[in-house]
Structure formats: structure tokens, C-alpha cells
Enzyme design. Structure first.
Site, PDB file in Angstrom:
ATOM      1  N   ASP A 196       0.846  -1.199   0.000  1.00 35.88           N
ATOM      2  CA  ASP A 196       0.000   0.000   0.000  1.00 35.88           C
ATOM      3  C   ASP A 196       0.881   1.250   0.000  1.00 35.88           C
ATOM      4  OD1 ASP A 196      -2.205  -1.566  -0.180  1.00 35.88           O
ATOM      5  OD2 ASP A 196      -3.072  -1.012   1.764  1.00 35.88           O
ATOM      6  N   TYR A 199      -1.880   5.116  -2.460  1.00 37.52           N
ATOM      7  CA  TYR A 199      -3.328   5.325  -2.281  1.00 37.52           C
ATOM      8  C   TYR A 199      -3.919   6.207  -3.382  1.00 37.52           C
ATOM      9  CZ  TYR A 199      -3.216   2.839   2.120  1.00 37.52           C
ATOM     10  OH  TYR A 199      -3.069   1.863   3.055  1.00 37.52           O
ATOM     11  N   ASN A 233      -3.287  -4.241  -1.443  1.00 35.86           N
ATOM     12  CA  ASN A 233      -4.520  -4.126  -2.233  1.00 35.86           C
ATOM     13  C   ASN A 233      -4.605  -2.796  -2.987  1.00 35.86           C
ATOM     14  OD1 ASN A 233      -4.821  -3.392   0.622  1.00 35.86           O
ATOM     15  ND2 ASN A 233      -6.855  -2.676   0.027  1.00 35.86           N
ATOM     16  N   HIS A 318       1.055  -8.627   2.738  1.00 29.85           N
ATOM     17  CA  HIS A 318       0.242  -7.453   3.059  1.00 29.85           C
ATOM     18  C   HIS A 318      -0.878  -7.712   4.061  1.00 29.85           C
ATOM     19  CE1 HIS A 318      -1.203  -3.428   2.661  1.00 29.85           C
ATOM     20  NE2 HIS A 318      -2.409  -3.851   2.359  1.00 29.85           N
ATOM     21  N   HIS A 328     -10.612  -5.349   8.694  1.00 23.74           N
ATOM     22  CA  HIS A 328     -10.003  -6.404   7.855  1.00 23.74           C
ATOM     23  C   HIS A 328      -9.839  -7.740   8.590  1.00 23.74           C
ATOM     24  CE1 HIS A 328      -9.368  -3.543   4.736  1.00 23.74           C
ATOM     25  NE2 HIS A 328      -8.394  -2.905   5.306  1.00 23.74           N
ATOM     26  N   HIS A 355      -1.824  -3.504   5.999  1.00 23.76           N
ATOM     27  CA  HIS A 355      -3.260  -3.568   5.717  1.00 23.76           C
ATOM     28  C   HIS A 355      -4.138  -3.004   6.836  1.00 23.76           C
ATOM     29  CE1 HIS A 355      -6.430  -4.622   3.075  1.00 23.76           C
ATOM     30  NE2 HIS A 355      -6.858  -5.689   3.705  1.00 23.76           N
ATOM     31  N   VAL A 356      -3.907  -3.433   8.060  1.00 24.88           N
ATOM     32  CA  VAL A 356      -4.693  -2.908   9.184  1.00 24.88           C
ATOM     33  C   VAL A 356      -3.957  -1.686   9.724  1.00 24.88           C
ATOM     34  CG1 VAL A 356      -5.635  -3.413  11.448  1.00 24.88           C
ATOM     35  CG2 VAL A 356      -5.578  -5.196   9.689  1.00 24.88           C
ATOM     36  N   HIS A 357      -4.664  -0.559   9.788  1.00 24.95           N
ATOM     37  CA  HIS A 357      -3.991   0.711  10.074  1.00 24.95           C
ATOM     38  C   HIS A 357      -3.816   0.939  11.571  1.00 24.95           C
ATOM     39  CE1 HIS A 357      -5.717   1.871   5.904  1.00 24.95           C
ATOM     40  NE2 HIS A 357      -4.685   1.065   5.819  1.00 24.95           N
TER      41      HIS A 357
HETATM   42 FE   LIG Z   1      -4.214  -2.641   2.515  1.00 22.45          FE
END
Ligand SMILES: [Fe+2]
Ligand SMILES: *[C@@H]1O[C@H](CO)[C@@H](O)[C@H](O)[C@H]1NC(C)=O
Ligand SMILES: *[C@@H]1O[C@H](CO)[C@@H](O)[C@H](O)[C@H]1NC(C)=O
Length: 464
Positions: A196, A199, A233, A318, A328, A355-357
């Protein structure tokens, strides 16, 4: 002691009591609450193109071979194809003509909806000396730009090396802080980037100018040390509504990896060896079921790992396998079920995901007993299992994921909803010091830290 001091002491004691209650199940949910506000992307042209006609921009390097004597130098020229060569020389060899080499790039362009890319160049250099500083220059006259990098030391079991770890970076004010904090630490020699990047796809028509903007934003680091890329993603950019049907199109044009050097057939999964580490990069968004290219490649690659040469076995992917955030949740489950038995069998040391912020570090746990009928679906402590670290807290436009599930599952050792980055300092074949740094602190502060012990050479239990 005055009563004021007494009550202050009493309050400090209470805070400790409360913290300890939080620690009862073993894991820690950080009580630190970061102020929440909407993250917006920095305005366009916060990072303008460099001066000079057609000046090379968005310069980035990555390892260019299996063992660290190669580098891939990439850049974009916005208007015309030339300059498409890079010249380089070892530090100290300035002025000695024969020591200056040039390499021709492979150039590509692409269209995406109504966007036309600049000329994207990738120059692969091989056969460099280990542990040597090189300068390189792209462009001529008043458009010329010069950078430098240092090759890693020769592969060996006790060779120290320090990695940065960042995921889900994006290009907001918070992203800017994350990169600034990482760069404030002089120790980082290469970046493990868990996917990622820009964006761009969060903007109308996946505004690909945001890919260019991101390339200029990170150049201050990516031009000087290798960033090891894993795809997330937000790299897919699959948009049939825009007639954009080729997954990963912008990413694959812009970010080349040395995949063929590890006999991979796709730039999305590959591996490199660097100092005392064997690093395997996987793609959460490419097929990985039994018989697929990624599956068969990984099976072979794991069998090639030589822990006597590279004791540290590290995986980047990811979508996390162990995540106790409702955001997620379980998206990485199919890949976990497919590959986790191999990771335990091969004693992988660390798995970094994004992926998980938010930030989370797991215990050494595995969940490989389940076979549909036996009901054995609880993760258990396992000294042969990796530690799973979720570090999707780079600071992108989508904001923080603060919805941790309650109570904290026993597999989760530390979790916190803050932006930041990590530093992994491999000291020798047995010890690596790991720290996570939240952006709200100075770089020197480690909000989470632990000594990792190598699973092959020194598989003792770790405590932080
Ligand atoms: Fe992601
Ligand atoms: C599933 O696991 C149980 C308990 O370990 C075992 O008895 C059974 O044979 C397994 N089933 C299959 C199909 O392997
Ligand atoms: C490896 O590094 C650790 C941490 O710095 C140190 O305590 C240990 O003695 C080192 N091992 C060897 C064999 O030098």
C-alpha cells in the site's frame, strides 16, 4: 512528605494498578490514545518536480539480485525518454575515468484511464562490491541529479544489518511524519515495505498523478537505500468501470523487483538474501492455492533457505494472518491456512504485514492442528512459530483502525492504534533488537521493544 506529594504518589500507584489489570491476560493494549483527526492527502505539488528540463524524478532503488551485489535504479523522466542511462562509480574513484560506468535502462510507459505516464526507467546493475559506497548520476547539464547508496555486506550468519519497517504509507501529513521519523534514525540501511504505497486509487479515476507525487515524496529515502517492495490491495488498481482490467498495472510499471533472481515468475512474489537475512515476499492478492505458481515457488524457495548462511528468515506480505482488530478481520485467513504449516516447519522468525492501520505484535503462536472435524481451532503457543507483526500504521488517507476486539486475544502481545514505523536491528546469528516508534514521540522513544531470538540458532523464549 506533604499531602500534595502523597496524593500525587497515590495517583501514580493507581495508574500502575490499572495498567497491570490490562496486562492480566498476557497481552497489552496500549492505553495511549492518539488524537484522532481526518487524514487528508498533502496538496498536489507539495513535492514538485526537480528543476531543469525533463529532470529525472521519483528516483528509487531496490536490491537487484539474490545476494546483494546488484541494485535496480528506477526513475521517471516526465517529457522525453532521454536521459535513459545512469552512470555510477565507487566512492573514492572520482576523477578516475575508467572507474565510471554507465548502464542503460529499460524504459516503459503506460496509460491509465485519462492519464499518460512519463518515461519510467529501470536500470539493473550487477556485480558491485559488497559493503561499498557508490555514487550515481542521472541526467545531464542543469538537469543532472546525483545520489548515493551503500551495498550490503557479504552474506554471512553473524553479519549485522538494520532494517526499517513501514506499511500502508500513503501521502498525508501523517505519512510525512512517519517517513521523517524513520529518516531521523541513522541506523536504517534498507526498508522492508509491506504494501500500500500511494493510495492513488482513493482518488477519482485512481488519479495516477498521485503515484507520481508519491514517488517524489519518498525519494529522499528511496534514492539512497533499497526499499524491498511487497504489493498491497491499493496496488491492484483494478477498475473495470474505467476499462482498466489489468491488475497491478501502475505498480508493476513503476516498481520492479529482482524476482527472476529467485526463480519466481512474477514480480509480486520473490526473495532476496541480505546480510544474515533471507527475506521472502509474498502477494496476498495473487493466487496461492495448491498447484498455483506462487504456491509451488514458495515450496521450492523455503527448501533453499540455508540457515547456516542466513539464519534470519523473514516474510513480508500485506494482509495479516493474526490481527485482533475488527478492521479487515480474517482477510488473511485463506493464506494462513495454506502456508502456516510451512512457516512452522521451517521456523520462520518474523512475518511483517500491513493492511490494518494500527500496530500489533503477536506471541509466537501457531494454529495448524485444525482439520474441519477435530475442532482444534485455537492458536497455541509454539516456539517454532513466527512472531507476526502488523505494521499498517504508516499514516495513509484512510485513517487509524482503532477497533480492537475485546478482550485482547491471548495471541496478541502488544497492540496500539497509532501511526509509526519499526526498526529491526539484527545483531548476529542469535539476537535481533526490535523497536516500534509512534510518530507522536521522538524517534529515540520505543513504544514497543523486544529482543528476538533466532528460531534456528537460539530458539529460547523471548520476554520484553
Ligand atoms: Fe491494505
Ligand atoms: C482430524 O484430526 C483428528 C484428531 O487429531 C484425527 O483423529 C482425524 O483422523 C483427522 N482427520 C483427518 C481426515 O485427517
Ligand atoms: C549476539 O548479540 C547479542 C546482543 O548484542 C549479544 O548479547 C551476544 O553475546 C551476541 N552473540 C555472540 C556470539 O557474539
Amino acid at each position: 512528605m506533604g499531602s500534595k506529594n502523597m496524593s500525587a504518589l497515590w495517583m501514580v500507584a493507581m495508574v500502575f494498578v490499572l495498567l497491570n489489570i490490562g496486562l492480566c491476560n498476557g497481552g497489552k493494549t496500549s492505553p495511549y490514545v492518539r488524537k484522532l483527526y481526518a487524514s487528508e492527502d498533502l496538496p498536489k505539488d507539495t513535492f514538485p518536480s526537480p528543476p531543469g528540463f525533463n529532470a529525472p524524478e521519483q528516483v528509487h532503488i531496490t536490491q537487484g539480485d539474490y545476494d546483494g551485489r546488484g541494485v535496480i535504479i528506477s526513475w521517471v523522466t516526465p517529457v522525453m525518454k532521454h536521459p535513459d542511462v545512469v552512470s555510477y562509480w565507487a566512492a573514492g574513484a572520482e576523477g578516475k575515468r575508467k572507474h565510471k560506468h554507465t548502464v542503460q535502462s529499460v524504459t516503459t510507459t503506460y496509460k491509465y484511464y485519462n492519464y499518460n505516464s512519463g518515461y519510467i526507467h529501470h536500470a539493473t546493475i550487477k556485480g558491485l562490491e559488497y559493503d561499498t559506497k557508490y555514487f550515481y548520476e542521472i541526467g545531464q547539464g542543469n538537469s543532472a541529479r546525483q545520489f548515493h547508496f551503500t551495498t550490503p555486506p557479504k552474506i554471512g550468519p553473524d553479519v549485522p544489518y538494520t532494517f526499517g519497517v513501514i506499511g500502508d504509507l500513503g501521502q498525508t501529513f501523517d505519512s510525512y511524519e512517519t517517513l521523517k521519523h524513520y529518516m531521523a534514525n541513522p541506523k536504517g540501511q534498507a526498508m522492508l515495505f509491506v504494501g500500500d504505497l500511494s493510495y492513488a486509487d482513493d482518488h477519482p479515476h485512481h488519479d495516477n498523478e498521485r503515484w507520481d507525487e508519491w514517488g517524489r515524496f519518498v525519494e529522499k529515502s528511496t534514492a539512497y537505500q533499497p526499499w524491498i517492495w511487497a504489493a498491497g490491495n491499493h496496488e491492484i488498481d483494478f477498475a473495470p468501470e474505467l476499462e482498466e482490467n489489468v491488475p497491478f498495472k501502475p505498480y508493476l510499471h513503476r516498481y520492479l523487483t529482482p524476482y527472476q533472481e529467485s526463480q519466481s515468475t512474477s514480480p509480486l512474489w520473490y526473495s532476496i538474501r541480505l546480510a544474515s537475512a533471507h527475506i521472502i515476499v509474498l502477494s496476498s492478492y495473487s493466487s496461492f492455492a495448491k498447484y498455483t505458481p506462487q504456491y509451488t515457488w514458495l515450496e521450492t524457495e523455503l527448501s533453499k533457505v540455508n540457515r547456516a548462511e542466513t539464519p534470519w528468515l523473514i516474510v513480508l506480505l500485506h494482509s495479516p494472518w493474526y490481527n485482533s482488530n475488527s478492521y479487515h478481520y480474517m482477510e488473511g485467513e485463506a493464506m494462513r491456512v495454506t502456508f502456516e504449516p510451512w512457516f512452522v516447519q521451517h521456523k520462520v522468525d518474523l512475518v511483517f504485514a500491513g493492511h490494518v492501520h494500527s500496530y500489533e505484535r503477536s506471541e509466537r503462536i501457531s494454529n495448524v492442528k485444525y482439520n474441519i472435524t477435530n475442532g482444534l481451532s485455537t492458536p497455541v503457543k509454539d516456539p517454532s512459530a513466527p512472531v507476526y507483526i502488523t505494521i499498517g500504521d504508516g499514516g495513509n488517507i484512510e485513517g487509524l483502525a482503532s477497533g480492537f476486539v475485546d478482550p485482547q486475544p491471548s495471541y496478541s502481545a502488544y497492540r496500539e492504534a497509532s501511526f509509526g514505523h519499526a526498526i529491526l536491528e539484527i545483531k548476529n546469528s542469535t539476537h535481533a533488537h526490535y523497536t516500534w516508534h509512534r510518530n507522536d514521540d521522538n524517534e529515540a522513544v520505543a513504544a514497543d521493544s523486544i529482543w528476538f531470538f533466532n528460531r534456528h540458532t537460539y530458539p529460547k523464549e523471548e520476554h520484553n
